[in-house]
Design a protein around this motif. Structure first.
Motif, short mmCIF file in Angstrom:
data_model
loop_
_atom_site.label_atom_id
_atom_site.label_comp_id
_atom_site.label_asym_id
_atom_site.label_seq_id
_atom_site.Cartn_x
_atom_site.Cartn_y
_atom_site.Cartn_z
N LEU A 164 0.97 -1.28 -0.06
CA LEU A 164 -0.01 -0.11 -0.03
C LEU A 164 0.99 1.32 -0.05
O LEU A 164 0.52 2.36 -0.67
N GLN A 165 1.87 1.36 0.70
CA GLN A 165 2.86 2.44 0.68
C GLN A 165 3.62 2.79 -0.82
O GLN A 165 3.66 3.70 -1.14
N MET A 166 3.72 1.52 -1.56
CA MET A 166 4.45 1.68 -2.70
C MET A 166 3.37 2.16 -3.72
O MET A 166 3.74 3.04 -4.53
N ALA A 167 2.07 1.88 -3.53
CA ALA A 167 1.00 2.34 -4.22
C ALA A 167 0.83 4.04 -4.03
O ALA A 167 0.66 4.77 -4.88
N ILE A 245 -0.82 0.39 -12.15
CA ILE A 245 0.09 -0.50 -11.11
C ILE A 245 -0.33 -0.24 -9.88
O ILE A 245 -0.30 -1.23 -8.89
N ARG A 246 -0.67 1.01 -9.50
CA ARG A 246 -1.32 1.31 -8.10
C ARG A 246 -2.52 0.51 -7.71
O ARG A 246 -2.53 -0.26 -6.64
N GLU A 247 -3.36 0.22 -8.70
CA GLU A 247 -4.44 -0.55 -8.38
C GLU A 247 -4.20 -1.86 -8.22
O GLU A 247 -4.83 -2.75 -7.43
N LEU A 248 -3.16 -2.50 -8.92
CA LEU A 248 -2.93 -3.86 -8.91
C LEU A 248 -2.11 -4.08 -7.50
O LEU A 248 -2.34 -4.91 -6.82
N LEU A 249 -1.07 -2.79 -7.25
CA LEU A 249 -0.68 -3.22 -5.78
C LEU A 249 -1.72 -3.36 -4.66
O LEU A 249 -1.49 -4.06 -3.76
N ALA A 250 -2.95 -2.42 -4.86
CA ALA A 250 -3.68 -2.54 -3.64
C ALA A 250 -4.58 -3.66 -3.63
O ALA A 250 -5.00 -4.34 -2.68
N THR A 252 -3.44 -6.70 -4.65
CA THR A 252 -2.40 -7.59 -3.95
C THR A 252 -2.27 -7.70 -2.66
O THR A 252 -2.35 -8.41 -1.73
N ALA A 253 -2.52 -6.21 -2.18
CA ALA A 253 -2.56 -6.30 -0.56
C ALA A 253 -3.72 -6.66 0.19
O ALA A 253 -3.83 -7.21 1.34
N ALA A 254 -4.79 -6.32 -0.68
CA ALA A 254 -6.10 -6.91 -0.17
C ALA A 254 -6.28 -8.65 -0.16
O ALA A 254 -6.84 -8.93 0.79
N HIS A 255 -5.59 -9.01 -1.00
CA HIS A 255 -5.56 -10.71 -1.06
C HIS A 255 -4.24 -11.33 -0.84
O HIS A 255 -3.92 -12.45 -1.24
N ILE A 256 -3.37 -10.61 0.07
CA ILE A 256 -2.07 -11.23 0.40
C ILE A 256 -2.22 -12.65 1.03
O ILE A 256 -1.21 -13.37 0.71
N ALA A 257 -3.32 -12.95 1.82
CA ALA A 257 -3.19 -14.13 2.47
C ALA A 257 -4.18 -15.03 1.73
O ALA A 257 -4.97 -15.96 2.23
N GLN A 258 -4.53 -14.71 0.39
CA GLN A 258 -5.50 -15.79 -0.53
C GLN A 258 -4.68 -16.39 -1.64
O GLN A 258 -4.80 -15.53 -2.60
N PRO A 259 -4.26 -17.54 -1.51
CA PRO A 259 -3.40 -18.26 -2.58
C PRO A 259 -4.23 -18.14 -3.96
O PRO A 259 -3.80 -18.14 -5.00
N GLN A 260 -5.55 -18.26 -3.74
CA GLN A 260 -6.61 -18.61 -4.96
C GLN A 260 -6.15 -17.21 -5.83
O GLN A 260 -7.04 -17.52 -6.88
N LYS A 261 -6.14 -16.25 -5.24
CA LYS A 261 -6.02 -15.01 -6.23
C LYS A 261 -4.64 -15.03 -7.16
O LYS A 261 -4.80 -13.90 -7.77
N ILE A 262 -3.79 -15.45 -6.70
CA ILE A 262 -2.43 -15.33 -7.37
C ILE A 262 -2.54 -15.36 -8.87
O ILE A 262 -1.91 -14.55 -9.66
N LYS A 263 -3.22 -16.37 -9.36
CA LYS A 263 -3.22 -16.55 -10.79
C LYS A 263 -3.91 -15.35 -11.57
O LYS A 263 -3.45 -15.01 -12.56
N HIS A 264 -5.12 -14.73 -10.93
CA HIS A 264 -5.83 -13.74 -11.34
C HIS A 264 -4.67 -12.62 -11.41
O HIS A 264 -4.59 -11.85 -12.38
N LEU A 265 -4.05 -12.37 -10.21
CA LEU A 265 -2.89 -11.17 -10.31
C LEU A 265 -1.97 -11.36 -11.25
O LEU A 265 -1.27 -10.40 -11.86
N GLN A 266 -1.51 -12.64 -11.31
CA GLN A 266 -0.20 -12.83 -12.44
C GLN A 266 -0.83 -12.35 -13.78
O GLN A 266 0.00 -11.91 -14.71
N LYS A 267 -2.02 -12.65 -13.93
CA LYS A 267 -2.50 -12.43 -15.57
C LYS A 267 -2.85 -10.86 -15.54
O LYS A 267 -2.49 -10.46 -16.81
N SER A 268 -3.22 -10.25 -14.40
CA SER A 268 -3.01 -8.53 -14.40
C SER A 268 -1.95 -8.13 -14.76
O SER A 268 -1.56 -6.99 -15.49
N VAL A 269 -0.70 -8.59 -14.13
CA VAL A 269 0.65 -8.13 -14.51
C VAL A 269 1.03 -8.42 -15.64
O VAL A 269 1.70 -7.59 -16.53
N ALA A 270 0.58 -9.67 -16.40
CA ALA A 270 0.95 -9.66 -17.69
C ALA A 270 0.12 -8.94 -18.79
O ALA A 270 0.94 -8.54 -19.70
N LYS A 271 -0.89 -8.40 -18.47
CA LYS A 271 -1.73 -7.52 -19.48
C LYS A 271 -0.96 -6.18 -19.29
O LYS A 271 -0.74 -5.40 -20.19
#
Length: 320
Positions: A164-167, A245-250, A252-271
């Protein structure tokens, strides 16, 4: 004054060892209690390791003591020769854990002026009772899971705060103390891994290395975060890609303890990386440097997510 579990185990174990040795009519029965005191360790596995080393050192010391007393007689010079032979050989064989205890047992041969079978069996039985009682007591170790999960929660809270601080920094918010939080994160990760290692070393029959591997994964993520922050500090311009990128960082911070969200976040980074590739070239040096650092930031961010994704995928495969 606080009396810990290890102190209780040590005191009670020493008493039981001495009572056993006394009831077996062993000479120097109090020595069994001293051996127990020296053999109670912090973890179960280490206790078994120390027990094996001390038994091995005892056998070696008896052989060298017999030779020394046979050669020079029962006197201090013979005991000195024994130590000259025993200490370096025990060190070379990695039996140093048994040097002091074995030397004490050998002094009984010197005092009795005998290394007959009676005294050999007497001293070896004292050793077995001492380490045996210590091993039994060290099978009872308290679970450290509450402390480990506390460190896990603290690590995830720090990760969330850092992202969140990076965002905020990308939004040009001044005076963001991210480096300070990175230092706190590293300290918490190290403590968590230490406690996870202790918990694992207390499990003889159960192999579950999840938490030790978890903190190792977070340690690797910490390195990525350091690189991300270093690149972030070099960005001097506001870029249109920063908003996404700020939105993606936020997120990721919201779902840091949810492993099932990682693939979705990786796809967002790829985009986002694809957006970078298709964007027009910079028009000046300042924009070029800022975009370069932002792109490197994004690559490290991708690696940070990949580390977590690979870890949790491995956990799922292991469970299956």
């Amino acid at each position: 004054m606080k009396i810990g579990l290890r102190t209780i185990k040590t005191a009670l174990g020493a008493v039981i060892a001495m009572v056993l040795a006394y009831e077996l009519r062993l000479d120097y029965w109090a020595t069994a209690g001293i051996i127990t005191i020296l053999s109670v360790q912090n973890t179960t596995r280490y206790s078994f390791s120390v027990a094996g080393l001390r038994i091995g050192a005892t056998i070696l010391s008896f052989a060298l003591a017999i030779f020394s007393f046979w050669l020079l007689g029962f006197n201090p010079w013979a005991f000195g020769l024994f130590l000259l032979l025993f200490i370096p050989l025990a060190m070379q064989l990695h039996l140093q854990e048994g040097i002091v205890v074995s030397a004490v047992l050998v002094t009984h041969f010197l005092l009795q002026k005998s290394y007959s079978w009676h005294w050999l069996s007497n001293e070896f039985t004292l050793m077995l009772i001492g380490v045996g009682v210590a091993l039994i007591f060290n099978l009872f170790m308290p679970s450290l899971m509450a402390q480990i999960k506390g460190f896990q929660q603290a690590v995830e809270d720090e990760l969330r705060q850092i992202l969140l601080q990076m965002a905020q920094q990308l939004a040009e918010t001044p005076k963001v103390e991210t480096w300070q939080h990175l230092g706190t994160l590293l300290t918490t990760i190290r403590k968590g891994r230490e406690w996870a290692s202790r918990q694992q070393d207390n499990q003889l029959l159960v192999e579950n290395d999840f938490y030790r591997s978890y903190f190792e994964m977070r340690r690797n993520q910490y390195e990525m975060l350091r690189q991300m922050q270093a690149n972030l500090d070099q960005i001097t311009l506001s870029l249109k890609e920063s908003t996404a990128i700020r939105e993606l960082l936020a997120e990721t911070a919201a779902h840091i303890a949810q492993p099932q969200k990682i693939k979705h976040l990786q796809k967002s980074v790829a985009k986002l990386q694809n957006t970078f590739d298709q964007a027009p070239l910079p028009t000046n040096r300042a924009e070029f440097e800022s975009r370069a650092h932002l792109y490197l930031f994004l690559l490290d961010f991708e690696t940070l997510l990949t580390l977590a994704g690979d870890f949790y995928e491995k956990v799922v495969l292991t469970e299956k």
